[in-house]
Design a protein around this motif. Structure first.
Motif, PDB file in Angstrom:
ATOM      1  N   ALA A  10      20.283  38.103  48.782  1.00  0.00           N
ATOM      2  CA  ALA A  10      20.260  38.649  50.142  1.00  0.00           C
ATOM      3  C   ALA A  10      21.145  37.838  51.081  1.00  0.00           C
ATOM      4  N   GLN A  11      21.237  36.543  50.870  1.00  0.00           N
ATOM      5  CA  GLN A  11      22.129  35.723  51.696  1.00  0.00           C
ATOM      6  C   GLN A  11      23.588  36.091  51.462  1.00  0.00           C
ATOM      7  N   ARG A  12      23.942  36.366  50.205  1.00  0.00           N
ATOM      8  CA  ARG A  12      25.325  36.748  49.877  1.00  0.00           C
ATOM      9  C   ARG A  12      25.625  38.200  50.233  1.00  0.00           C
ATOM     10  N   HIS A  13      24.589  39.034  50.252  1.00  0.00           N
ATOM     11  CA  HIS A  13      24.737  40.469  50.512  1.00  0.00           C
ATOM     12  C   HIS A  13      23.684  40.889  51.547  1.00  0.00           C
ATOM     13  N   PRO A  14      23.923  40.585  52.825  1.00  0.00           N
ATOM     14  CA  PRO A  14      22.915  40.844  53.860  1.00  0.00           C
ATOM     15  C   PRO A  14      22.466  42.301  53.956  1.00  0.00           C
ATOM     16  N   ASP A  15      23.319  43.236  53.551  1.00  0.00           N
ATOM     17  CA  ASP A  15      22.921  44.640  53.617  1.00  0.00           C
ATOM     18  C   ASP A  15      21.806  44.972  52.629  1.00  0.00           C
ATOM     19  N   ALA A  16      21.550  44.101  51.670  1.00  0.00           N
ATOM     20  CA  ALA A  16      20.490  44.321  50.681  1.00  0.00           C
ATOM     21  C   ALA A  16      19.159  43.698  51.103  1.00  0.00           C
ATOM     22  N   THR A  17      19.141  42.958  52.182  1.00  0.00           N
ATOM     23  CA  THR A  17      17.948  42.205  52.589  1.00  0.00           C
ATOM     24  C   THR A  17      16.716  43.089  52.750  1.00  0.00           C
ATOM     25  N   GLU A  18      16.834  44.167  53.480  1.00  0.00           N
ATOM     26  CA  GLU A  18      15.670  45.029  53.728  1.00  0.00           C
ATOM     27  C   GLU A  18      15.178  45.675  52.430  1.00  0.00           C
ATOM     28  N   VAL A  62      14.161  46.002  29.517  1.00  0.00           N
ATOM     29  CA  VAL A  62      14.160  45.597  30.917  1.00  0.00           C
ATOM     30  C   VAL A  62      14.141  46.850  31.776  1.00  0.00           C
ATOM     31  N   THR A  63      13.787  46.677  33.030  1.00  0.00           N
ATOM     32  CA  THR A  63      13.780  47.784  33.976  1.00  0.00           C
ATOM     33  C   THR A  63      14.884  47.543  34.985  1.00  0.00           C
ATOM     34  N   VAL A  64      15.656  48.592  35.248  1.00  0.00           N
ATOM     35  CA  VAL A  64      16.789  48.511  36.168  1.00  0.00           C
ATOM     36  C   VAL A  64      16.462  49.338  37.405  1.00  0.00           C
ATOM     37  N   PHE A  65      16.611  48.697  38.570  1.00  0.00           N
ATOM     38  CA  PHE A  65      16.331  49.344  39.855  1.00  0.00           C
ATOM     39  C   PHE A  65      17.621  49.490  40.649  1.00  0.00           C
ATOM     40  N   ASN A  66      17.778  50.643  41.298  1.00  0.00           N
ATOM     41  CA  ASN A  66      18.861  50.826  42.258  1.00  0.00           C
ATOM     42  C   ASN A  66      18.421  50.199  43.574  1.00  0.00           C
ATOM     43  N   ILE A  67      19.272  49.370  44.131  1.00  0.00           N
ATOM     44  CA  ILE A  67      18.997  48.733  45.420  1.00  0.00           C
ATOM     45  C   ILE A  67      20.101  49.177  46.376  1.00  0.00           C
ATOM     46  N   CYS A  68      19.729  49.603  47.563  1.00  0.00           N
ATOM     47  CA  CYS A  68      20.690  50.134  48.550  1.00  0.00           C
ATOM     48  C   CYS A  68      21.422  51.344  47.966  1.00  0.00           C
ATOM     49  N   GLY A  69      20.654  52.285  47.482  1.00  0.00           N
ATOM     50  CA  GLY A  69      21.268  53.455  46.848  1.00  0.00           C
ATOM     51  C   GLY A  69      21.828  53.039  45.502  1.00  0.00           C
ATOM     52  N   ASN A  70      23.105  53.202  45.339  1.00  0.00           N
ATOM     53  CA  ASN A  70      23.753  52.819  44.082  1.00  0.00           C
ATOM     54  C   ASN A  70      24.599  51.567  44.227  1.00  0.00           C
ATOM     55  N   LYS A  71      24.464  50.867  45.320  1.00  0.00           N
ATOM     56  CA  LYS A  71      25.349  49.730  45.585  1.00  0.00           C
ATOM     57  C   LYS A  71      25.034  48.507  44.721  1.00  0.00           C
ATOM     58  N   TYR A  72      23.763  48.235  44.499  1.00  0.00           N
ATOM     59  CA  TYR A  72      23.345  47.061  43.737  1.00  0.00           C
ATOM     60  C   TYR A  72      22.328  47.458  42.672  1.00  0.00           C
ATOM     61  N   LEU A  96      22.981  42.457  40.548  1.00  0.00           N
ATOM     62  CA  LEU A  96      24.412  42.697  40.362  1.00  0.00           C
ATOM     63  C   LEU A  96      24.929  43.772  41.315  1.00  0.00           C
ATOM     64  N   ARG A  97      26.198  43.667  41.631  1.00  0.00           N
ATOM     65  CA  ARG A  97      26.860  44.774  42.318  1.00  0.00           C
ATOM     66  C   ARG A  97      27.052  45.890  41.295  1.00  0.00           C
ATOM     67  N   HIS A  98      27.184  47.105  41.769  1.00  0.00           N
ATOM     68  CA  HIS A  98      27.312  48.248  40.869  1.00  0.00           C
ATOM     69  C   HIS A  98      28.471  48.067  39.896  1.00  0.00           C
ATOM     70  N   ALA A  99      29.600  47.572  40.374  1.00  0.00           N
ATOM     71  CA  ALA A  99      30.779  47.390  39.515  1.00  0.00           C
ATOM     72  C   ALA A  99      30.489  46.404  38.379  1.00  0.00           C
ATOM     73  N   GLU A 100      29.758  45.329  38.676  1.00  0.00           N
ATOM     74  CA  GLU A 100      29.399  44.352  37.639  1.00  0.00           C
ATOM     75  C   GLU A 100      28.442  44.976  36.620  1.00  0.00           C
ATOM     76  N   TYR A 101      27.485  45.723  37.128  1.00  0.00           N
ATOM     77  CA  TYR A 101      26.498  46.364  36.269  1.00  0.00           C
ATOM     78  C   TYR A 101      27.172  47.356  35.322  1.00  0.00           C
ATOM     79  N   SER A 102      28.105  48.120  35.822  1.00  0.00           N
ATOM     80  CA  SER A 102      28.757  49.166  35.032  1.00  0.00           C
ATOM     81  C   SER A 102      29.532  48.629  33.841  1.00  0.00           C
ATOM     82  N   LYS A 103      29.920  47.370  33.882  1.00  0.00           N
ATOM     83  CA  LYS A 103      30.670  46.780  32.771  1.00  0.00           C
ATOM     84  C   LYS A 103      29.788  46.479  31.567  1.00  0.00           C
ATOM     85  N   ASP A 104      28.472  46.485  31.752  1.00  0.00           N
ATOM     86  CA  ASP A 104      27.499  46.262  30.680  1.00  0.00           C
ATOM     87  C   ASP A 104      27.526  44.870  30.054  1.00  0.00           C
TER      88      ASP A 104
END
Length: 102
Positions: free
Chosen positions: A13-21, A59-69, A88-96
Motif C-alpha cells: 500500500a505504501q508503494r501503491h497508494p491507490d490500493a490502500t482502501e 493458492v487463492t488469487v484476488f483481484n485488487i482495485c479491479g484488475n490492477k493488482y 503483484l501488479r497485473h502485468a507481473e501476475y500475467s507473466k506467471d
C-alpha cells in the motif's frame, strides 16, 4: 481468521497508494471472517480464483482495485489462517513467473 503477514499489505500500500482502501477492506473481511471454503469467500470476492503453483500447493488469487493488482494467498480454512504470499501488479501476475517461486 488470522492474517500472516499484514506487513506485506502495508508495504504494498505504501508503494501503491491507490490500493490502500481495497487492501484495508480485504484485511478487515478476513480478520472478521470464519470462512470454511472458497465458496464462502466468493460471497464477498466473487472473482477469487484457485491456482496451483509449482510446489503443487493451491493458492487463492484476488483481484485488487479491479484488475490492477493481484493478491495471492494460501488459505488454511481448517486452521483459520490466511498467508499473504504475493502482491503483484497485473502485468507481473500475467507473466506467471510467480507460480514457479511458490
Amino acid at each position: 481468521m488470522r492474517i500472516i503477514t499484514r506487513k506485506r499489505l502495508r508495504e504494498f500500500a505504501q508503494r501503491h497508494p491507490d490500493a490502500t482502501e481495497a487492501l484495508g477492506n480485504w484485511y478487515r473481511f478476513f480478520r472478521e471472517a470464519q470462512s470454511k471454503s472458497l465458496q464462502d469467500v466468493r460471497r464477498v470476492y466473487p472473482h477469487a480464483d484457485m491456482a496451483t503453483v509449482a510446489s503443487g500447493t493451491s493458492v487463492t488469487v484476488f483481484n485488487i482495485c479491479g484488475n490492477k493488482y493481484r493478491l495471492i494467498a494460501a488459505i488454511h480454512y481448517n486452521r483459520q489462517r490466511v498467508y499473504v504470499l504475493r502482491l503483484l501488479r497485473h502485468a507481473e501476475y500475467s507473466k506467471d513467473f510467480w507460480k514457479d517461486s511458490l
